[in-house]
Design a protein around this motif. Structure first.
Motif, PDB file in Angstrom:
ATOM      1  N   VAL A  68       0.863  -1.183   0.000  1.00 52.86           N
ATOM      2  CA  VAL A  68       0.000   0.000   0.000  1.00 52.86           C
ATOM      3  C   VAL A  68       0.895   1.227   0.000  1.00 52.86           C
ATOM      4  CG1 VAL A  68      -1.893   1.174   1.159  1.00 52.86           C
ATOM      5  CG2 VAL A  68      -1.651  -1.313   1.362  1.00 52.86           C
ATOM      6  N   GLY A  69       0.607   2.152  -0.931  1.00 51.44           N
ATOM      7  CA  GLY A  69       1.404   3.365  -1.013  1.00 51.44           C
ATOM      8  C   GLY A  69       0.890   4.446  -0.075  1.00 51.44           C
ATOM      9  N   GLY A  70       1.667   5.536   0.023  1.00 52.38           N
ATOM     10  CA  GLY A  70       1.290   6.654   0.891  1.00 52.38           C
ATOM     11  C   GLY A  70       0.717   7.839   0.144  1.00 52.38           C
ATOM     12  N   ASP A  71       0.578   7.738  -1.203  1.00 52.01           N
ATOM     13  CA  ASP A  71       0.031   8.845  -1.983  1.00 52.01           C
ATOM     14  C   ASP A  71      -1.502   8.825  -1.928  1.00 52.01           C
ATOM     15  OD1 ASP A  71       2.669   9.058  -2.563  1.00 52.01           O
ATOM     16  OD2 ASP A  71       2.440   9.077  -4.735  1.00 52.01           O
ATOM     17  N   PHE A  72      -2.094  10.008  -1.911  1.00 55.91           N
ATOM     18  CA  PHE A  72      -3.556  10.085  -1.930  1.00 55.91           C
ATOM     19  C   PHE A  72      -3.966  11.431  -2.513  1.00 55.91           C
ATOM     20  CE2 PHE A  72      -2.482  12.353   1.851  1.00 55.91           C
ATOM     21  CZ  PHE A  72      -3.481  13.290   2.046  1.00 55.91           C
ATOM     22  N   TYR A  73      -5.210  11.518  -2.916  1.00 54.27           N
ATOM     23  CA  TYR A  73      -5.799  12.781  -3.364  1.00 54.27           C
ATOM     24  C   TYR A  73      -7.268  12.773  -2.961  1.00 54.27           C
ATOM     25  CZ  TYR A  73      -7.574   9.947  -7.237  1.00 54.27           C
ATOM     26  OH  TYR A  73      -8.194   8.985  -7.966  1.00 54.27           O
ATOM     27  N   ASP A  74      -7.864  13.979  -2.926  1.00 51.92           N
ATOM     28  CA  ASP A  74      -9.263  14.078  -2.517  1.00 51.92           C
ATOM     29  C   ASP A  74      -9.829  15.424  -2.996  1.00 51.92           C
ATOM     30  OD1 ASP A  74     -11.627  13.296  -1.439  1.00 51.92           O
ATOM     31  OD2 ASP A  74     -10.910  13.155   0.640  1.00 51.92           O
ATOM     32  N   VAL A  75     -11.117  15.463  -3.177  1.00 50.81           N
ATOM     33  CA  VAL A  75     -11.852  16.692  -3.484  1.00 50.81           C
ATOM     34  C   VAL A  75     -13.026  16.770  -2.519  1.00 50.81           C
ATOM     35  CG1 VAL A  75     -13.116  18.020  -5.213  1.00 50.81           C
ATOM     36  CG2 VAL A  75     -11.177  16.584  -5.909  1.00 50.81           C
ATOM     37  N   VAL A  76     -13.009  17.809  -1.651  1.00 48.82           N
ATOM     38  CA  VAL A  76     -13.958  17.888  -0.540  1.00 48.82           C
ATOM     39  C   VAL A  76     -14.710  19.225  -0.613  1.00 48.82           C
ATOM     40  CG1 VAL A  76     -14.211  17.758   1.971  1.00 48.82           C
ATOM     41  CG2 VAL A  76     -12.343  16.512   0.834  1.00 48.82           C
ATOM     42  N   PRO A  77     -16.021  19.228  -0.412  1.00 44.32           N
ATOM     43  CA  PRO A  77     -16.752  20.509  -0.368  1.00 44.32           C
ATOM     44  C   PRO A  77     -16.477  21.258   0.937  1.00 44.32           C
ATOM     45  CG  PRO A  77     -18.241  18.677   0.063  1.00 44.32           C
ATOM     46  CD  PRO A  77     -16.918  18.056  -0.300  1.00 44.32           C
ATOM     47  N   LEU A  78     -16.341  22.577   0.851  1.00 45.94           N
ATOM     48  CA  LEU A  78     -16.131  23.424   2.025  1.00 45.94           C
ATOM     49  C   LEU A  78     -17.458  24.044   2.461  1.00 45.94           C
ATOM     50  CD1 LEU A  78     -12.818  25.208   0.968  1.00 45.94           C
ATOM     51  CD2 LEU A  78     -13.084  23.253   2.506  1.00 45.94           C
ATOM     52  N   ALA A  79     -17.459  24.496   3.720  1.00 44.31           N
ATOM     53  CA  ALA A  79     -18.703  25.036   4.286  1.00 44.31           C
ATOM     54  C   ALA A  79     -19.147  26.320   3.602  1.00 44.31           C
ATOM     55  CB  ALA A  79     -18.519  25.271   5.784  1.00 44.31           C
ATOM     56  N   ASP A  80     -18.209  27.081   3.023  1.00 41.42           N
ATOM     57  CA  ASP A  80     -18.550  28.359   2.398  1.00 41.42           C
ATOM     58  C   ASP A  80     -18.927  28.224   0.923  1.00 41.42           C
ATOM     59  OD1 ASP A  80     -16.122  27.721   1.337  1.00 41.42           O
ATOM     60  OD2 ASP A  80     -15.059  29.477   2.114  1.00 41.42           O
ATOM     61  N   ARG A 132     -17.135  26.703  -1.411  1.00 39.01           N
ATOM     62  CA  ARG A 132     -15.984  26.406  -2.252  1.00 39.01           C
ATOM     63  C   ARG A 132     -15.663  24.896  -2.179  1.00 39.01           C
ATOM     64  NH1 ARG A 132     -11.242  30.235  -0.388  1.00 39.01           N
ATOM     65  NH2 ARG A 132     -11.919  29.423   1.653  1.00 39.01           N
ATOM     66  N   TRP A 133     -14.674  24.511  -2.981  1.00 36.00           N
ATOM     67  CA  TRP A 133     -14.225  23.117  -2.990  1.00 36.00           C
ATOM     68  C   TRP A 133     -12.747  23.068  -2.614  1.00 36.00           C
ATOM     69  CZ3 TRP A 133     -17.200  18.754  -3.847  1.00 36.00           C
ATOM     70  CH2 TRP A 133     -18.499  18.973  -4.278  1.00 36.00           C
ATOM     71  N   LEU A 134     -12.410  22.031  -1.810  1.00 39.72           N
ATOM     72  CA  LEU A 134     -11.023  21.831  -1.399  1.00 39.72           C
ATOM     73  C   LEU A 134     -10.414  20.723  -2.265  1.00 39.72           C
ATOM     74  CD1 LEU A 134      -8.648  22.398   0.548  1.00 39.72           C
ATOM     75  CD2 LEU A 134      -9.544  20.556   2.003  1.00 39.72           C
ATOM     76  N   VAL A 135      -9.363  21.077  -2.979  1.00 45.91           N
ATOM     77  CA  VAL A 135      -8.595  20.099  -3.767  1.00 45.91           C
ATOM     78  C   VAL A 135      -7.306  19.818  -3.006  1.00 45.91           C
ATOM     79  CG1 VAL A 135      -7.451  19.650  -5.957  1.00 45.91           C
ATOM     80  CG2 VAL A 135      -9.582  20.977  -5.907  1.00 45.91           C
ATOM     81  N   VAL A 136      -7.040  18.531  -2.691  1.00 46.45           N
ATOM     82  CA  VAL A 136      -5.881  18.187  -1.880  1.00 46.45           C
ATOM     83  C   VAL A 136      -5.184  16.968  -2.472  1.00 46.45           C
ATOM     84  CG1 VAL A 136      -7.321  16.815  -0.311  1.00 46.45           C
ATOM     85  CG2 VAL A 136      -5.070  17.569   0.443  1.00 46.45           C
ATOM     86  N   ILE A 137      -3.877  16.998  -2.468  1.00 49.16           N
ATOM     87  CA  ILE A 137      -3.059  15.845  -2.874  1.00 49.16           C
ATOM     88  C   ILE A 137      -1.900  15.764  -1.895  1.00 49.16           C
ATOM     89  CG2 ILE A 137      -1.620  17.152  -4.502  1.00 49.16           C
ATOM     90  CD1 ILE A 137      -1.593  14.626  -6.282  1.00 49.16           C
ATOM     91  N   GLY A 138      -1.547  14.547  -1.475  1.00 45.94           N
ATOM     92  CA  GLY A 138      -0.501  14.394  -0.465  1.00 45.94           C
ATOM     93  C   GLY A 138       0.311  13.139  -0.650  1.00 45.94           C
ATOM     94  N   ASP A 139       1.405  13.070   0.079  1.00 46.22           N
ATOM     95  CA  ASP A 139       2.324  11.926   0.010  1.00 46.22           C
ATOM     96  C   ASP A 139       2.891  11.693   1.402  1.00 46.22           C
ATOM     97  OD1 ASP A 139       4.113   9.954  -0.557  1.00 46.22           O
ATOM     98  OD2 ASP A 139       5.352  11.137  -1.923  1.00 46.22           O
ATOM     99  N   VAL A 140       2.527  10.568   1.992  1.00 45.73           N
ATOM    100  CA  VAL A 140       3.057  10.167   3.297  1.00 45.73           C
ATOM    101  C   VAL A 140       4.328   9.367   3.074  1.00 45.73           C
ATOM    102  CG1 VAL A 140       2.639   8.783   5.369  1.00 45.73           C
ATOM    103  CG2 VAL A 140       0.802  10.175   4.392  1.00 45.73           C
ATOM    104  N   GLY A 148     -13.019  28.487  -5.676  1.00 42.84           N
ATOM    105  CA  GLY A 148     -14.378  29.005  -5.719  1.00 42.84           C
ATOM    106  C   GLY A 148     -14.549  29.976  -6.871  1.00 42.84           C
ATOM    107  N   PRO A 149     -15.783  30.327  -7.193  1.00 45.19           N
ATOM    108  CA  PRO A 149     -16.039  31.265  -8.290  1.00 45.19           C
ATOM    109  C   PRO A 149     -15.416  32.628  -8.009  1.00 45.19           C
ATOM    110  CG  PRO A 149     -18.036  30.140  -7.593  1.00 45.19           C
ATOM    111  CD  PRO A 149     -17.003  29.855  -6.547  1.00 45.19           C
TER     112      PRO A 149
END
Length: 689
Positions: free
Chosen positions: A485-497, A499-507, A563-564
């Motif tokens: 199992v690798g440590g790389d991941f990505y995600d797209v999460v809605p924010l409360a305001d 907008r959208w949160l775009v995240v990519i990471g590497d453990v 966000g727009p």
């Protein structure tokens, strides 16, 4: 070889005596002959040389072979002849030899039954006998000059003797020279296959000595080819005649026979037995030599089989490989059955030397009933022991057991005329053990791969969201070891305001521990942004969590709140925590790196993550990636960030998912080697019309 000779002068100046002690060694007969030769030269008894050397060789050879102790050799010569005594130190009962006058021709067979060497002694010696002492047994012989009167050897009370007399005058006896030549024939030590020539020479000498019209030597090596002609002399022995047959004294699987078409005589059978014993000795050496060669070949075969089985971590491929290793080298057919979760046997793979017979083999293997092959296979699996298979599937079945688990059976068959010998059975049992271990390892690897894939999928979003005016695309390639199992991941999460949160990471690291940290990072981000925390605070809390957790794991992140903006633009607030800067691809062409580097999470108590504000116009694209892309290797050359930017520049105008797929293909095609690190690409595009 070391020995101490003791010269002595007894009974006047005309008497010569030598005594020596020799070890039980193959060189002892030669040393004894040298001693006899020197005494005869001193005593001027050269006319007795051939007979003396022949009989000395026989007595010392017999003593070395049977007594296996040190030997005392005494040679005594005088004006009328010589006496040689060979004494060993073996304990235990000995045979009683008849005391009386010399054996006549009708008694030679009785002497021959006690030993081939005594036959020669009885034939050539003037007198011979045995002396029994508390420490062992001595055998002596006396040779007199032809023109001298026979002299008697003093006999102690504990001595029993067999006294010699002239042979049957009506029968032609073999000469000492012919006997010596027969005994000295040996195979060529440097020949590739010296046995046929040696056997032919031995048979020719024997036939000439006994006046045989013809003879053959047949040998069956137990290889399924039956008895083969090893040597022939003269005409083919005629069936119906009173042929002289002597079996060869060899061990299984060898078997053979010497056959002579000779007139009955007192010397024919003893000499034939003597020749057969000499041949049998070399045949036994041949059997042992061939067995050593076969064992060496089997060891090489097992090593190669182990290497081939170890290279496969696929269960089906491993089971298909097993019959290919066995057929045709160890069997005419082979079948591998595996046990399912209910304990039933299932045919997993099979092979036959004749592919046209495979359908028939499958029918027989699928038959049921108390006497069927299936029943025998179940017995082998249940008893965890070897089970024979009767015709027409002649062979046997061995269980496949690894780490105490019964995995199935390995069945192997061969024609009835060529059954498996013990060495082959041992090799097949070893193959079964190695095959079972390879199958179990492949199953464990398959289970690890399934767990790794399931865990990896849980760390990635199942699908990317569909948002008006935004296009998302992502590609993920795990490392070459798909069980990790690798440590790389990505995600797209809605924010409360909104907008959208775009995240990519590497453990850092790989495996279960890295996956656990990846899951922790992903979950903490989702919880904090769900509570409406600003991104700097989210990064700070996440850093505190990783520092408190310890374990030496750290994480790099690229986070962007999207966000727009004014008109059809997208406003992006970019935060980098030790992660590589993303590539901004303009709609009109051209690509550049954007953002400001920050501190990786989990290393320091406090971090710095500057914010970079970016505006995406319609058609602009922001490309996020992990170091698995830039650190892709081709020999010593890295893919690098500049090659990534150059590869992205021509992709302006394509959709987000196409851009992600093209960059993935470019990175993978850079090297023929499997990826050493996970490759993740996440693309955000302004799709406003």
């Amino acid at each position: 070889m070391s020995a101490e000779a003791e010269p002595a002068m007894n009974g006047g100046s005309d008497e010569h005596v030598r005594r020596v002690r020799l070890p039980a060694d193959r060189r002892t007969p030669a040393a004894a002959r040298a001693l006899v030769r020197s005494v005869l030269a001193e005593a001027e008894l050269d006319e007795l040389l051939n007979e003396a050397l022949l009989l000395t060789t026989e007595l010392t050879t017999n003593a070395v072979e049977h007594a296996r102790t040190e030997l005392d050799i005494e040679v005594e010569a005088d004006g009328t002849g010589m006496t040689v005594t060979v004494t060993d130190f073996a304990s235990g009962p000995v045979e009683e030899l008849v005391v009386g006058v010399r054996n006549v021709a009708s008694d030679i067979t009785e002497v021959a039954e006690r030993g081939r060497g005594l036959l020669l002694v009885d034939h050539f010696a003037s007198r011979w006998g045995t002396t029994y002492l508390p420490t062992g047994k001595g055998v002596w012989f006396r040779l007199d000059r032809p023109d001298a009167a026979p002299s008697a050897r003093p006999v102690a009370a504990e001595t029993r003797t067999a006294v010699a007399a002239p042979a049957n005058p009506g029968e032609s006896a073999p000469s000492a020279a012919a006997m010596s030549e027969l005994m000295q024939i040996s195979p060529d030590p440097y020949g590739d296959d010296p046995l046929p020539e040696f056997a032919a020479g031995l048979l020719t000498r024997l036939a000439e000595m006994v006046g045989a019209a013809g003879g053959v030597i047949r040998l069956d090596r137990g290889d399924g080819q039956g008895a083969q002609l090893l040597a022939r002399y003269g005409r083919q022995p005629r069936e119906g005649h009173d042929l002289l047959r002597v079996p060869l004294a060899v061990h299984r699987p060898y078997a053979g026979e010497l056959e002579l078409d000779a007139a009955p005589s007192a010397y024919a059978r003893p000499l034939a037995v003597l020749a057969a014993e000499r041949l049998s000795l070399h045949l036994e050496n041949d059997r042992l030599r061939r067995a050593d060669i076969r064992r060496s070949a089997w060891l090489t075969f097992l090593a190669e089989a182990s290497e081939l089985l170890a290279q496969s971590l696929d269960v089906e491929l491993t089971m298909a490989l097993i019959p290919q290793l066995v057929v045709p080298r160890l069997g005419q057919w082979c079948a591998v059955h595996t046990t399912d979760e209910w304990g039933r046997l299932r045919l997993a793979a099979s092979s036959h030397a004749d592919e046209a017979v495979l359908p028939q083999l499958h029918r027989v293997l699928n038959e049921t009933g108390p006497d069927s092959v299936q029943a025998r296979l179940r017995e082998a699996s249940r008893s965890a022991s070897q089970v024979p298979l009767s015709g027409p599937m002649e062979g046997f079945a061995v269980p496949l057991i690894a780490r105490g688990q019964r995995l199935g059976t390995l069945a192997v068959g061969r024609h009835q005329r060529h059954r498996h010998d013990p060495d082959e059975v041992s090799v097949l049992e070893d193959v079964a053990r190695r095959a079972a271990l390879a199958i179990e390892n492949a199953r464990i690897h398959a289970e690890r791969r399934r767990v790794a894939q399931t865990l990896q999928q849980s760390l990635l979003p199942p699908v990317l969201p569909v948002v008006e005016g935004m296009g998302f695309g992502a590609e993920y390639v795990p490392t070459g070891d798909d069980a990790e199992v690798g440590g790389d991941f990505y995600d797209v999460v809605p924010l409360a305001d909104g907008r959208w949160l775009v995240v990519i990471g590497d453990v850092s690291g790989k495996g279960v521990q890295a996956a656990a940290v990846t899951g922790l990072v992903r979950d903490v981000i989702r919880v904090l942004v769900g509570d409406g925390k600003p991104l700097p605070e989210v990064l700070g809390r996440l850093n505190e969590t990783l520092v408190e957790r310890g374990g030496g794991r750290y994480c790099t992140l690229a986070m962007a709140a999207v966000g727009p903006g004014e008109g059809r633009q997208l406003d992006v607030a970019l935060h980098l925590a030790g992660h590589d800067r993303p590539v901004l691809l303009h709609s009109g062409g051209g690509a550049a790196f954007v953002g400001t580097g920050g501190t990786a999470l989990g290393l320091l108590d406090s971090i710095a993550t500057p914010t970079a504000d970016i505006t995406l116009r319609p058609g602009d694209t922001l490309i996020f990636y992990t170091d698995g892309v830039t650190e892709r290797r081709r020999g010593r050359e890295l893919f690098g960030v500049e090659r990534l930017r150059e590869s992205a520049a021509p992709l302006a105008g394509y959709s987000a998912d196409v851009i992600a797929a093209r960059l993935r293909a470019t990175a993978i095609g850079f090297s023929v080697e499997p990826p050493r690190d996970d490759i993740a690409v996440l693309v955000l595009r302004n799709d406003a019309l």
